[in-house]
Scaffold this active site. Structure first.
Site, short mmCIF file in Angstrom:
data_model
loop_
_atom_site.label_atom_id
_atom_site.label_comp_id
_atom_site.label_asym_id
_atom_site.label_seq_id
_atom_site.Cartn_x
_atom_site.Cartn_y
_atom_site.Cartn_z
N ARG A 20 85.73 29.21 20.97
CA ARG A 20 84.57 28.57 21.57
C ARG A 20 83.62 27.98 20.51
O ARG A 20 83.18 26.83 20.66
CB ARG A 20 83.83 29.57 22.47
N ASN A 38 84.87 31.21 28.38
CA ASN A 38 86.12 31.98 28.53
C ASN A 38 86.26 32.46 29.96
O ASN A 38 85.27 32.79 30.61
CB ASN A 38 86.09 33.25 27.65
#
EC number: 6.2.-.-
Length: 768
Positions: A20, A38
């Protein structure tokens, strides 16, 4: 300028690896807006900006992914514009019943190594330095999702500074679950001459002194213990062999760095890249004629298994310890921490008990190992890798299947064992477990099955085993089936080998002519197969035997496997060659043993019929005087290949193909004539490799003409022989053939469970 918005879903190992923050930095770099987050199985992304920028974003998403990320699939679809001009990381989502993929352990990255060596850094000489891009993963996980409470690092609460790094999206330790420092992480300790030593540098200095003095050290690593000694000390190597009950089998060597490895072996640029891969496998390399390491490390062969340091502790063992006057080693023997035939030690107390008669010193730490994991072993053939043992650095990464599969458990074979689980469109092969010949090994196998089924949330719909009625894994599967009510399916050994190769290549549904050459596999006719040509597919459940090596008798079963000289006599008997006198194989057998073997061959009592190419290699090795008795599996064939590589030219040997069989008589007649005429054993060994390759290619050519199939698969333990593999592949360089070899799972029985799993899953889908 056209503005667009894309919705992107990334599947694979994309959690706990800095994915990320990487996506956020990439978006900022390209000036696009949106968000990412996520869930339990993926990273989801929405990105908005100019069409060209979105195209570049998608390209770099794969090309520039973090080192520990493994991208299985990237799905891209259009989405409605939302006017985002900045990018943010949003909260994670939970998907009921989903299980994420687990990352393997990865070698220490360059950034962490710089910190390890920097006296001004707070992690200077910290043996457990790691970050999002490196360090332990699979071996510390106790459950999913992959968060610190579900790892063995839960026992080490984060200090304030590490917690700040862990929470900072801009830090490379953002959500690095094993993150720690000297204030909050694990520590080393050592048992030396009855005394407990603590303090990292005190411990390291004592261990380096012990190695310099020729002592054996049990070192706790990422996935278990190694037995370690100075690789240049022949006395220490001999002591380790004696204590470990391992008289001949090669030891692996860890070199301090690539330049030291180059002093030991000839290393191509591709081999150097494999050595330095984040998995840090052991790589089989060609030895220089003269090296600094003891010749007792790999006796009788021309390869040396070499690996580079992959943990901070390894690097510290090779570095100068402040306050000490010990010269650090440059090469260390690093062999599995067990006695021959036993599972790997990974618990401190168990290691003290089981390795107490082997090690003089114990170097340990207080971070528990959740999942034991041996080192992986690879060889290189041309510009491709050939796995020999798939374990640390690769397990538990899945093989992707072409469609959703039932959940099955495949239990593998008897030696070099792994098991395999299927879930959704993934097949998960376990780390290497070894040979199943002891109660301790079966217990380790059962524990590993319980851990991996729990980790992946799998409740098997079927259990799959080898068809051999005597395998301990088959017996285990039967007990499991009876206890749980799970249906049991059995799969023929060589059928599974070929299915494994097809699956790893992503070619399920393809018709393949599979050449399966190995030592032992229970055949459909009740004999021992091992030199097979099978047609498999397009339905992976269907197979047809198209050819094989001429059958011959093995006197005494397993006793013959341990005594290649007996196999040599059996080959001569089968070929109708009666005059054995004066041959190396007969001279190596005492008269009484020879008489008993010959009596067995004549009467057939105590003999097993086989088509095994592995046994053929053993017998030829003895015929040429290379190896008459073995102390480890494959020894005779390995030494025969090494001898053949020293030849000046191949002796002119042939093997005839008659009908669907490769015949033995012309080969054996030629070998005996060569021995009696004084032809170089090396030239005869190379001639044998050429003759078998020619005959195999001829047999395959007949099958191609009959079936029209031109996709050829090479599998089974014999195809670890790089010389034979190269000769055979050379036959099909042109002519429109497609030749498949293993690159992801081993050709030996370590890859068998994958084939069992895909066949078992197909059978489960079809139903009774």
């Amino acid at each position: 300028m056209t503005v667009e918005r894309s919705r992107i879903t990334v599947h694979g190992v994309v959690q706990g690896v800095g994915f990320r923050p990487f996506v956020s930095r990439l978006a900022d770099d390209l000036g696009v807006g949106g968000h990412c987050g996520n869930d339990d199985v993926s990273v989801f992304i929405e990105v908005e900006g100019p069409a060209a920028s979105l195209s570049e974003f998608t390209r770099r998403l794969r090309a520039d992914a973090p080192p520990m990320a493994v991208i299985v699939d990237v799905a891209v679809e259009s989405a409605p514009l939302r006017g985002d001009d900045s990018f943010r990381i949003i909260d994670s989502r939970h998907v009921a019943g989903a299980r994420t993929l687990v990352s393997p352990d990865v070698a220490t990255c360059a950034d962490c190594l710089r910190e390890l060596a920097d006296p001004h850094d707070r992690r200077f000489r910290h043996p457990f330095v790691n970050c999002t891009n490196c360090g332990p993963r699979f071996t510390v996980i106790t459950d999913l999702p992959y968060d610190r409470p579900n790892t063995t690092m839960a026992e080490f609460p984060l200090c304030e500074r590490c917690l700040a790094e862990y929470r900072d999206p801009g830090d490379r330790r953002f959500h690095a679950q094993p993150v720690c420092c000297p204030d909050c992480g694990p520590h080393l300790f050592a048992d030396v001459d009855g005394e407990r030593l603590v303090g990292d540098d005190t411990v390291l200095l004592a261990v380096q002194r012990a190695l310099q003095d020729g002592r054996i050290v049990a070192v706790k690593g990422l996935g278990g213990f190694h037995l370690v000694c100075d690789a240049t000390d022949s006395s220490a190597v001999a002591t380790l062999r004696k204590r470990k009950h391992r008289p001949d089998k090669p030891f692996a060597v860890m070199a301090a760095d690539l330049s030291v490895a180059r002093e030991l072996c000839r290393i191509s640029e591709f081999e150097a890249a494999v050595l330095q891969h984040p998995a840090r496998p052991i790589v089989l390399l060609r030895k220089h004629h003269s090296t600094s390491v003891s010749p007792g490390i790999a006796p009788g062969i021309d390869d040396l298994g070499v690996m580079l340091p992959y943990t901070p502790l390894h690097h510290l063992l090779f570095a100068h310890t402040p306050g000490g006057r010990v010269t650090p080693p440059r090469t260390l023997v690093m062999t599995s921490g067990n006695l021959s035939g036993e599972p790997l030690c990974f618990d401190n107390d168990d290691a003290r008990t089981r390795l107490g008669s082997v090690a003089d010193v114990f170097l340990m730490h207080d971070r528990r190992i959740a999942v034991p994991c041996e080192d992986s072993v690879l060889s290189v053939h041309g510009d491709a890798v050939l796995p020999i043992r798939r374990s640390r650095g690769y397990a538990p990464l899945p093989v992707v299947l072409p469609a959703r599969s039932p959940e099955v458990l495949a239990v593998g074979a008897e030696i070099k064992n792994t098991f395999c689980l299927t879930r959704q469109d993934y097949a998960f092969c376990s780390a290497h477990l070894g040979d199943m010949g002891s109660l301790e090994s079966l217990r380790a196998f059962e524990t590993s099955v319980q851990q991996l089924t729990h980790l992946h949330g799998i409740s098997p719909e079927a259990v799959i085993a080898d068809a051999h009625p005597g395998y301990s894994t088959r017996h285990w599967a039967q007990r499991y089936s009876e206890r749980t009510g799970t249906p049991l399916h059995t799969v023929q050994h060589h059928h599974a080998h070929i299915a494994s190769l097809i699956a790893e290549q992503g070619l399920l549904g393809t018709t393949v002519l599979g050449v399966a050459f190995d030592g032992t596999g229970y055949g459909c006719d009740g004999t021992v197969w091992g030199g097979e040509l099978l047609l498999v597919g397009p339905d992976v459940l269907t197979t047809r035997r198209l050819g094989h090596l001429q059958p011959f008798s093995i006197p005494g079963g397993d006793a013959a496997v341990r005594n290649p000289a007996r196999v040599a006599l059996a080959l001569l008997h089968e070929a109708g060659i009666g005059n054995f006198d004066g041959l190396p194989c007969t001279q190596a057998i005492p008269a009484a043993e020879r008489a008993a073997v010959e009596s067995q061959l004549v009467s057939g009592r105590g003999c097993v019929r086989t088509t095994s190419v592995g046994r053929l290699f053993d017998g030829v090795s003895s015929l040429l005087g290379v190896r008459h008795r073995i102390t480890y599996e494959g020894q005779a064939a390995i030494e025969l290949e090494a001898l053949a590589r020293t030849a000046t030219r191949p002796a002119p040997l042939t093997m005839d193909v008659e009908g669907d069989q490769i015949r033995l008589h012309s080969l054996l007649s030629g070998l005996i004539a060569g021995v009696r005429e004084g032809t170089s054993p090396a030239d005869l060994a190379l001639g044998f490799h050429h003759a078998l390759a020619e005959a195999t290619a001829t047999l395959v050519g007949l099958a191609v003409a009959t079936t029209g199939t031109t996709t050829i698969g090479l599998t089974g333990g014999v195809f670890q022989n790089r010389l034979f593999l190269g000769l055979l592949r050379a036959h099909w360089k042109s002519g429109g053939y497609r030749v498949l070899t293993h690159h992801r799972v081993p050709p030996n029985d370590g890859g068998l469970s994958l084939g069992q799993a895909v066949i078992g899953a197909a059978a489960t889908m079809r139903g009774p």
